[in-house]
Every structure is written in C-alpha cells, then in structure tokens.
Write an enzyme that holds these catalytic residues in place. Structure first.
Site, PDB file in Angstrom:
ATOM      1  N   TYR A 177       0.856  -1.203   0.000  1.00 51.38           N
ATOM      2  CA  TYR A 177       0.000   0.000   0.000  1.00 51.38           C
ATOM      3  C   TYR A 177       0.891   1.252   0.000  1.00 51.38           C
ATOM      4  O   TYR A 177       0.695   2.172  -0.798  1.00 51.38           O
ATOM      5  CB  TYR A 177      -0.903  -0.033   1.238  1.00 51.38           C
ATOM      6  CG  TYR A 177      -1.684   1.229   1.492  1.00 51.38           C
ATOM      7  CD1 TYR A 177      -2.904   1.456   0.859  1.00 51.38           C
ATOM      8  CD2 TYR A 177      -1.211   2.204   2.385  1.00 51.38           C
ATOM      9  CE1 TYR A 177      -3.623   2.613   1.089  1.00 51.38           C
ATOM     10  CE2 TYR A 177      -1.926   3.365   2.622  1.00 51.38           C
ATOM     11  CZ  TYR A 177      -3.128   3.561   1.978  1.00 51.38           C
ATOM     12  OH  TYR A 177      -3.835   4.723   2.214  1.00 51.38           O
TER      13      TYR A 177
HETATM   14  N1  LIG Z   1      -8.241   6.574   6.414  1.00 51.77           N
HETATM   15  C1  LIG Z   1      -6.962   6.853   6.524  1.00 51.77           C
HETATM   16  O1  LIG Z   1      -6.407   6.860   7.640  1.00 51.77           O
HETATM   17  C2  LIG Z   1      -6.146   7.183   5.311  1.00 51.77           C
HETATM   18  C3  LIG Z   1      -4.829   7.619   5.519  1.00 51.77           C
HETATM   19  C4  LIG Z   1      -4.065   7.950   4.414  1.00 51.77           C
HETATM   20  C5  LIG Z   1      -4.610   7.874   3.144  1.00 51.77           C
HETATM   21  N2  LIG Z   1      -5.892   7.444   2.976  1.00 51.77           N
HETATM   22  C6  LIG Z   1      -6.408   7.400   1.604  1.00 51.77           C
HETATM   23  O2  LIG Z   1      -7.627   8.130   1.549  1.00 51.77           O
HETATM   24  C7  LIG Z   1      -8.396   7.680   0.440  1.00 51.77           C
HETATM   25  C8  LIG Z   1      -9.821   7.434   0.866  1.00 51.77           C
HETATM   26  O3  LIG Z   1      -9.844   6.371   1.790  1.00 51.77           O
HETATM   27  P1  LIG Z   1     -10.834   6.365   3.046  1.00 51.77           P
HETATM   28  O4  LIG Z   1      -9.998   6.374   4.245  1.00 51.77           O
HETATM   29  O5  LIG Z   1     -11.884   7.386   2.877  1.00 51.77           O
HETATM   30  O6  LIG Z   1     -11.410   4.871   2.909  1.00 51.77           O
HETATM   31  P2  LIG Z   1     -12.882   4.293   2.735  1.00 51.77           P
HETATM   32  O7  LIG Z   1     -13.817   4.975   3.658  1.00 51.77           O
HETATM   33  O8  LIG Z   1     -12.725   2.839   2.792  1.00 51.77           O
HETATM   34  O9  LIG Z   1     -13.294   4.747   1.246  1.00 51.77           O
HETATM   35  C9  LIG Z   1     -12.640   4.247   0.142  1.00 51.77           C
HETATM   36  C10 LIG Z   1     -13.435   4.632  -1.091  1.00 51.77           C
HETATM   37  O10 LIG Z   1     -12.734   4.140  -2.249  1.00 51.77           O
HETATM   38  C11 LIG Z   1     -13.612   3.332  -3.000  1.00 51.77           C
HETATM   39  N3  LIG Z   1     -12.900   2.262  -3.673  1.00 51.77           N
HETATM   40  C12 LIG Z   1     -12.163   1.269  -3.112  1.00 51.77           C
HETATM   41  N4  LIG Z   1     -11.737   0.422  -4.062  1.00 51.77           N
HETATM   42  C13 LIG Z   1     -12.221   0.898  -5.238  1.00 51.77           C
HETATM   43  C14 LIG Z   1     -12.153   0.443  -6.575  1.00 51.77           C
HETATM   44  N5  LIG Z   1     -11.513  -0.689  -6.909  1.00 51.77           N
HETATM   45  N6  LIG Z   1     -12.768   1.160  -7.538  1.00 51.77           N
HETATM   46  C15 LIG Z   1     -13.446   2.287  -7.233  1.00 51.77           C
HETATM   47  N7  LIG Z   1     -13.539   2.766  -5.992  1.00 51.77           N
HETATM   48  C16 LIG Z   1     -12.945   2.069  -4.994  1.00 51.77           C
HETATM   49  C17 LIG Z   1     -14.605   2.791  -1.987  1.00 51.77           C
HETATM   50  O11 LIG Z   1     -15.832   2.429  -2.586  1.00 51.77           O
HETATM   51  P3  LIG Z   1     -16.191   0.945  -3.100  1.00 51.77           P
HETATM   52  O12 LIG Z   1     -15.579  -0.019  -2.135  1.00 51.77           O
HETATM   53  O13 LIG Z   1     -17.675   0.957  -3.124  1.00 51.77           O
HETATM   54  O14 LIG Z   1     -15.614   0.866  -4.481  1.00 51.77           O
HETATM   55  C18 LIG Z   1     -14.805   4.004  -1.097  1.00 51.77           C
HETATM   56  O15 LIG Z   1     -15.763   4.869  -1.671  1.00 51.77           O
HETATM   57  C19 LIG Z   1      -7.653   6.444  -0.112  1.00 51.77           C
HETATM   58  O16 LIG Z   1      -6.860   6.831  -1.197  1.00 51.77           O
HETATM   59  C20 LIG Z   1      -6.762   6.049   1.059  1.00 51.77           C
HETATM   60  O17 LIG Z   1      -5.649   5.326   0.612  1.00 51.77           O
HETATM   61  C21 LIG Z   1      -6.678   7.099   4.032  1.00 51.77           C
END
Ligand SMILES: NC(=O)c1ccc[n+]([C@@H]2O[C@H](COP(=O)([O-])OP(=O)(O)OC[C@H]3O[C@@H](n4cnc5c(N)ncnc54)[C@H](OP(=O)(O)O)[C@@H]3O)[C@@H](O)[C@H]2O)c1
Length: 272
Positions: A177
C-alpha cells in the site's frame, strides 16, 4: 465492517459548522471513492462550495445515499459506478461527467484499496497486483482521461490525488500500500511538470490517521493501531474525513493557483 459505528466514528459524517465561501463555484468536479470516508466528505464539501459533482465508486447504494444527501442540501450531484481496477469503467466515468455537465474542471482521485497488514513477504501475489491496479494504475488511467476531458472542455483545471502519509516513510505493516502511494507521488510530480505549461495543476494530499472504514479495518486486523498512530501524532487524534476534504477543496480551487506538483500532508503533524 462497512457501516460499523463504534465510538471512534461518532461525528464522522457530521456536517462541519464552518461557513462556505463558494470556493468551487461554477466548477464541475469528479470524485472517486466518493461513497464513503474522505471521498464522500469531499463530494459534500465540493457541492457546498458551489461545484457540480459526479461521485464514483463500486458500491451503488453508498453513492446513491451521498448523492441524495447532497441534492437534499441544495447541491448538484450525480453518481456513476466504476471500478478503478477496470480502465474501461474509469474512462467511461470521466466521459459521463462531460456528458452530464458539459465540462470537467476538477478531479479528486481519491479511491483506493487497503491491504492485509503484515510483512511484505506474506502478501499473496494476487493481492499485490490488485493493490497496484487500484491504487496506482487506477489513478494513472483516471488522470489521463481527466486531462483529455479538461483539455477538451474547460481548457484549464486541477487534479488532486489522494496519497498517504505512509508514502513518506517505511510501512512495515502496509508495505505494498505504501509503495503504491509513493509511486503516486512520483506520478503526481511528473503530471504537474508535463501539464503545467497548459494550465493544468496536479497535486497530492497525504492524509494521516483519518477516521474512516479503511482505518477501522486496519484497526480490526491489528488492534491498538489507532492508539499507536495517535501517540505519534502531535495533535493526538485522528482526522475527521471533512478535515482532509478541506485540503483537497483548496488545491482544486483557484485559490491555490500557484501550487502544483506538491504533496500536502494533512496528518496532524505526524511527519513534522
Ligand atoms: N483513512 C486513513 O487513515 C487514510 C490515511 C491515508 C490515506 N488514505 C487514503 O484516503 C483515500 C480514501 O480512503 P478512506 O480512508 O476514505 O477509505 P474508505 O472509507 O474505505 O473509502 C474508500 C473509497 O474508495 C472506494 N474504492 C475502493 N476500491 C475501489 C475500486 N476498486 N474502484 C473504485 N472505488 C474504490 C470505496 O468504494 P467501493 O468499495 O464501493 O468501491 C470508497 O468509496 C484512499 O486513497 C486512502 O488510501 C486514508
């Protein structure tokens, strides 16, 4: 588990009390990963700031719920189902944006997959391929389509990719990741250099600990993770998704007109 509402999630979907400023008035914005978490918070915020938004992800029920919420609040929103691991569906989603709204000004490439935590040799090869397809190839395909759409319609525009604070350090628990996010930073810089001369800005945000399903899944697999991350964070807490969305809104707006090629940490000071 999707939709789990433990104490740490309280307030996650709260509408922030800050007033809006029309930061994105007259813009059309495309948001991936918009069904929940940071992307849903961003879609709500961009709409409140005046943008017409197209929400994309795989789970239609979630997209529909957020879209309806935005409309009920007076915003303009549509949704499209797309899988970042399927390039044709990503291109079709960007095309749909132009079809619906006639233009594209701003794109937030935020959707991504997590990985099973553990040392890198323990990750099955198929999982490696899947994480790379969604987190690196997906944004590459999306950016290419978005740049073509911006060129053909608005002429100038801005793109923001969601990286991670994990792209800036070793990730013994989430090595692949972290590697995809490091590569995304590189792609962001290259895109900024390539498309800057024609007025297309490309930046990334690097969130730290953010209270979303992705983080809660990591916590469920490695209990104590959130507490440990908070102890390494000067602000001593995780972010609400809307606090991360604010950074993306600014980078997509004309108020950041001289900012391109940067990775903006939104990490509570974790890497300070
Ligand atoms: N939460 C943290 O602590 C954190 C920290 C650093 C970076 N991030 C980054 O922030 C971003 C958002 O993540 P989040 O924390 O908001 O997670 P989340 O709540 O799990 O949301 C992830 C979103 O991405 C979508 N997604 C996942 N796989 C996908 C695919 N194959 N095609 C299209 N859409 C997809 C999911 O929808 P579906 O599953 O319905 O497709 C969901 O809408 C990501 O890039 C993550 O790496 C998060």
């Amino acid at each position: 588990m999707r939709g789990a509402a433990g104490p740490r999630l309280v307030g996650m979907n709260n509408t922030p009390t800050t007033s809006t400023t029309g930061l994105l008035t007259d813009k059309v914005a495309f948001v991936t990963g918009a069904g929940r978490g940071i992307g849903a918070a961003a879609a709500r915020l961009f709409a409140r700031e005046g943008a017409r938004v197209l929400l994309a992800a795989r789970t239609e029920t979630e997209l529909k719920a957020v879209t309806e919420e935005i409309r009920a609040a007076g915003g303009t929103a549509e949704h499209v189902v797309c899988d970042l691991a399927d390039p044709a569906s990503v291109r079709a989603a960007v095309d749909r944006c132009v079809e619906l709204y006639g233009r594209l000004d701003a794109a937030f490439n935020n959707g991504a997959a997590g990985q099973r935590p553990g040392p890198m040799e323990q990750l099955p090869e198929a999982d490696f391929d899947q994480v790379c397809a969604v987190n690196l190839k997906g944004p590459w395909v999306a950016m290419n389509a978005e740049i073509a759409a911006i060129r053909a319609t608005a002429g100038r525009g801005a793109i923001v990719n969601t990286s991670s604070v994990g792209s800036l350090m070793a990730n013994p628990e989430l090595p692949v990741y972290g590697a995809t996010k490091g590569a995304l930073n590189s792609l962001t810089a290259s895109a900024a250099a390539t498309y800057g001369p024609e007025g297309i800005r490309v930046n990334a945000i690097a969130p730290g600990t953010t209270l979303t399903e992705m983080l809660l899944e990591w916590e469920a697999q490695s209990p104590g993770t959130i507490e440990q991350l908070n102890s390494l964070t000067p602000l001593r807490r995780g972010a609400d998704p809307h606090e991360v969305a604010e950074a993306a809104a600014w980078l997509l707006s004309d108020r950041s007109s001289y900012v391109t090629g940067t990775v903006l940490r939104v990490d509570g000071g974790m890497r300070a």
